[in-house]
Design an enzyme around this catalytic site. Structure first.
Site, PDB file in Angstrom:
ATOM      1  N   LYS A  11       1.003  -1.130   0.251  1.00 17.22           N
ATOM      2  CA  LYS A  11      -0.326  -0.068  -0.066  1.00 17.22           C
ATOM      3  C   LYS A  11       0.791   1.180   0.287  1.00 17.22           C
ATOM      4  O   LYS A  11       2.222   1.531   0.284  1.00 17.22           O
ATOM      5  CB  LYS A  11      -0.398   0.009   0.839  1.00 17.22           C
ATOM      6  CG  LYS A  11      -2.356  -1.450   1.434  1.00 17.22           C
ATOM      7  CD  LYS A  11      -2.636  -1.196   2.010  1.00 17.22           C
ATOM      8  CE  LYS A  11      -4.309  -2.529   2.189  1.00 17.22           C
ATOM      9  NZ  LYS A  11      -5.033  -2.123   2.845  1.00 17.22           N
ATOM     10  N   TYR A  51     -12.087  -2.512  -3.666  1.00 18.28           N
ATOM     11  CA  TYR A  51     -12.416  -2.607  -1.743  1.00 18.28           C
ATOM     12  C   TYR A  51     -14.386  -2.775  -2.036  1.00 18.28           C
ATOM     13  O   TYR A  51     -15.010  -2.301  -1.055  1.00 18.28           O
ATOM     14  CB  TYR A  51     -12.012  -1.142  -1.603  1.00 18.28           C
ATOM     15  CG  TYR A  51     -10.931  -1.931  -0.852  1.00 18.28           C
ATOM     16  CD1 TYR A  51     -10.886  -3.503  -0.141  1.00 18.28           C
ATOM     17  CD2 TYR A  51      -9.244  -0.680  -1.661  1.00 18.28           C
ATOM     18  CE1 TYR A  51      -8.965  -2.808   0.429  1.00 18.28           C
ATOM     19  CE2 TYR A  51      -8.377  -1.766  -0.828  1.00 18.28           C
ATOM     20  CZ  TYR A  51      -8.135  -2.375  -0.156  1.00 18.28           C
ATOM     21  OH  TYR A  51      -6.906  -2.728   0.534  1.00 18.28           O
ATOM     22  N   ASN A 114      -1.738   0.596   6.533  1.00 13.78           N
ATOM     23  CA  ASN A 114      -1.674  -0.706   7.149  1.00 13.78           C
ATOM     24  C   ASN A 114      -0.462  -1.870   6.476  1.00 13.78           C
ATOM     25  O   ASN A 114      -0.540  -2.704   6.394  1.00 13.78           O
ATOM     26  CB  ASN A 114      -2.844  -1.738   8.260  1.00 13.78           C
ATOM     27  CG  ASN A 114      -3.442  -2.207   6.776  1.00 13.78           C
ATOM     28  OD1 ASN A 114      -3.631  -1.840   5.704  1.00 13.78           O
ATOM     29  ND2 ASN A 114      -4.651  -3.155   7.625  1.00 13.78           N
ATOM     30  N   HIS A 117      -1.936  -5.817   1.764  1.00  8.43           N
ATOM     31  CA  HIS A 117      -3.111  -5.853   1.772  1.00  8.43           C
ATOM     32  C   HIS A 117      -2.665  -7.579   1.286  1.00  8.43           C
ATOM     33  O   HIS A 117      -2.059  -7.797  -0.218  1.00  8.43           O
ATOM     34  CB  HIS A 117      -3.918  -5.875  -0.074  1.00  8.43           C
ATOM     35  CG  HIS A 117      -5.401  -6.512  -0.532  1.00  8.43           C
ATOM     36  ND1 HIS A 117      -6.170  -6.231   0.475  1.00  8.43           N
ATOM     37  CD2 HIS A 117      -5.385  -7.120  -0.843  1.00  8.43           C
ATOM     38  CE1 HIS A 117      -7.157  -7.489  -0.213  1.00  8.43           C
ATOM     39  NE2 HIS A 117      -6.468  -8.040  -1.341  1.00  8.43           N
ATOM     40  N   GLU A 128     -10.025 -11.520  -7.404  1.00  7.82           N
ATOM     41  CA  GLU A 128      -8.481  -9.540  -7.149  1.00  7.82           C
ATOM     42  C   GLU A 128      -7.473 -10.019  -8.227  1.00  7.82           C
ATOM     43  O   GLU A 128      -6.876  -9.121  -9.367  1.00  7.82           O
ATOM     44  CB  GLU A 128      -7.895 -10.076  -6.343  1.00  7.82           C
ATOM     45  CG  GLU A 128      -8.965  -9.433  -4.942  1.00  7.82           C
ATOM     46  CD  GLU A 128      -8.539  -9.728  -3.948  1.00  7.82           C
ATOM     47  OE1 GLU A 128      -9.341  -8.891  -2.646  1.00  7.82           O
ATOM     48  OE2 GLU A 128      -7.607  -9.504  -3.953  1.00  7.82           O
TER      49      GLU A 128
HETATM   50  P1  IDP Z   1      -7.151  -7.179   5.385  1.00  4.87           P
HETATM   51  O1  IDP Z   1      -6.939  -5.900   5.445  1.00  4.87           O
HETATM   52  O2  IDP Z   1      -7.239  -7.080   7.011  1.00  4.87           O
HETATM   53  O3  IDP Z   1      -7.528  -8.235   4.512  1.00  4.87           O
HETATM   54  P2  IDP Z   1     -10.314  -6.057   5.963  1.00  4.87           P
HETATM   55  O4  IDP Z   1     -11.043  -6.557   7.079  1.00  4.87           O
HETATM   56  O5  IDP Z   1     -10.652  -6.927   4.499  1.00  4.87           O
HETATM   57  O6  IDP Z   1      -8.874  -6.670   6.101  1.00  4.87           O
HETATM   58  O7  IDP Z   1     -10.433  -4.643   5.687  1.00  4.87           O
HETATM   59  C1  IDP Z   1      -9.750  -4.076   4.586  1.00  4.87           C
HETATM   60  C2  IDP Z   1      -9.200  -2.730   4.621  1.00  4.87           C
HETATM   61  O8  IDP Z   1      -9.612  -1.546   5.166  1.00  4.87           O
HETATM   62  C3  IDP Z   1      -7.663  -2.962   5.166  1.00  4.87           C
HETATM   63  O9  IDP Z   1      -6.372  -3.404   5.871  1.00  4.87           O
HETATM   64  C4  IDP Z   1      -7.292  -1.813   6.598  1.00  4.87           C
HETATM   65  O10 IDP Z   1      -6.940  -1.127   5.498  1.00  4.87           O
HETATM   66  C5  IDP Z   1      -9.251  -1.377   6.413  1.00  4.87           C
HETATM   67  N1  IDP Z   1     -10.069  -1.162   7.388  1.00  4.87           N
HETATM   68  C6  IDP Z   1     -10.548  -2.267   7.756  1.00  4.87           C
HETATM   69  N2  IDP Z   1     -10.928  -2.093   8.772  1.00  4.87           N
HETATM   70  C7  IDP Z   1     -11.498  -0.953   9.051  1.00  4.87           C
HETATM   71  C8  IDP Z   1     -11.449   0.310  10.375  1.00  4.87           C
HETATM   72  O11 IDP Z   1     -12.554  -0.741  11.673  1.00  4.87           O
HETATM   73  N3  IDP Z   1     -11.564   1.631  10.056  1.00  4.87           N
HETATM   74  C9  IDP Z   1     -10.544   1.767   9.405  1.00  4.87           C
HETATM   75  N4  IDP Z   1      -9.542   1.427   8.535  1.00  4.87           N
HETATM   76  C10 IDP Z   1     -10.153  -0.440   8.377  1.00  4.87           C
END
Ligand code: IDP
Length: 141
Positions: A11, A51, A114, A117, A128
Site C-alpha cells: 500500500k 474494495y 497498514n 493487502h 482480485e
Molecule cells: P484485511 O486487509 O486485513 O483483509 P479487511 O477487513 O478486508 O482487512 O479490510 C480491508 C482494509 O480496510 C484493511 O486492510 C484496512 O486498511 C481497512 N480497515 C478495515 N477495518 C477498518 C477499520 O475498522 N477502520 C479503518 N480501516 C479499516
C-alpha cells in the site's frame, strides 16, 4: 496442500517508506514466488471497485482516499498455501494487534495505513488477480 496464487498489494504507506524490497524478501524467504508485478497509482474508481465489498462500511471513504494517496505495488504470489501463508506474513489488520515479526507489526502505523493487502480466500484471490492482471500470462518458474 496445494499450489495457490494470491493477490498482494504493498500500500502507499509502505511504498513511501521505501520498503518494497524488504517486503519482497519476506515473500521469497517464505517460499512464495512473485509471478507478476506492477506499480500503479490507482484512480478513485479503481480503488472503489477493488474494495467494493466494503462500500457500506464506515471506513470505506477513508480507505479509498488512502489507497489513492500514492503509488501501490501490486503482485501475484504463487506457492504452497500461498493465500494463508501471505496472510500469516502480513499479520492482523490492526498493526497494534499484529504478531511480532509480521509485515504489519514491522512496517505499518495504523489500521488505515497498514502496509499490505492480501486476498483472504481462493474465490477472492481469483477475482482480485483478474481485476489487476486480466488475461495474465502464465509463467512456470
Ligand atoms: P484485511 O486487509 O486485513 O483483509 P479487511 O477487513 O478486508 O482487512 O479490510 C480491508 C482494509 O480496510 C484493511 O486492510 C484496512 O486498511 C481497512 N480497515 C478495515 N477495518 C477498518 C477499520 O475498522 N477502520 C479503518 N480501516 C479499516
Amino acid at each position: 496442500m496445494a499450489i495457490e496464487r494470491t493477490l498482494s498489494i504493498i500500500k502507499p504507506d509502505a511504498v513511501a517508506k521505501n520498503v518494497i524490497g524488504k517486503i519482497y524478501q519476506r515473500f521469497e524467504d517464505a517460499g512464495l514466488k512473485i509471478i507478476a508485478s506492477k506499480m500503479v497509482h490507482l484512480s478513485e474508481r479503481e480503488a472503489g471497485q477493488f474494495y467494493a465489498v466494503h462500500r457500506e462500511r464506515p471506513f470505506f471513504k477513508d480507505l479509498v482516499s488512502f489507497m489513492i494517496s500514492g503509488p501501490v505495488m501490486i503482485q501475484v504470489l504463487e506457492g504452497e498455501s500461498a493465500i494463508a501463508k501471505n496472510r500469516d506474513l502480513m499479520g492482523a489488520t490492526d498493526p497494534k494487534k499484529a504478531d511480532a515479526g509480521t509485515i504489519r507489526a514491522d512496517f505499518a502505523e495504523s489500521i488505515d495505513a497498514n502496509a499490505v493487502h492480501g486476498s483472504d480466500a481462493p474465490e477472492t484471490a481469483a477475482v482480485e488477480i483478474a481485476f489487476f492482471f486480466p488475461g495474465m500470462n502464465v509463467y512456470t518458474r
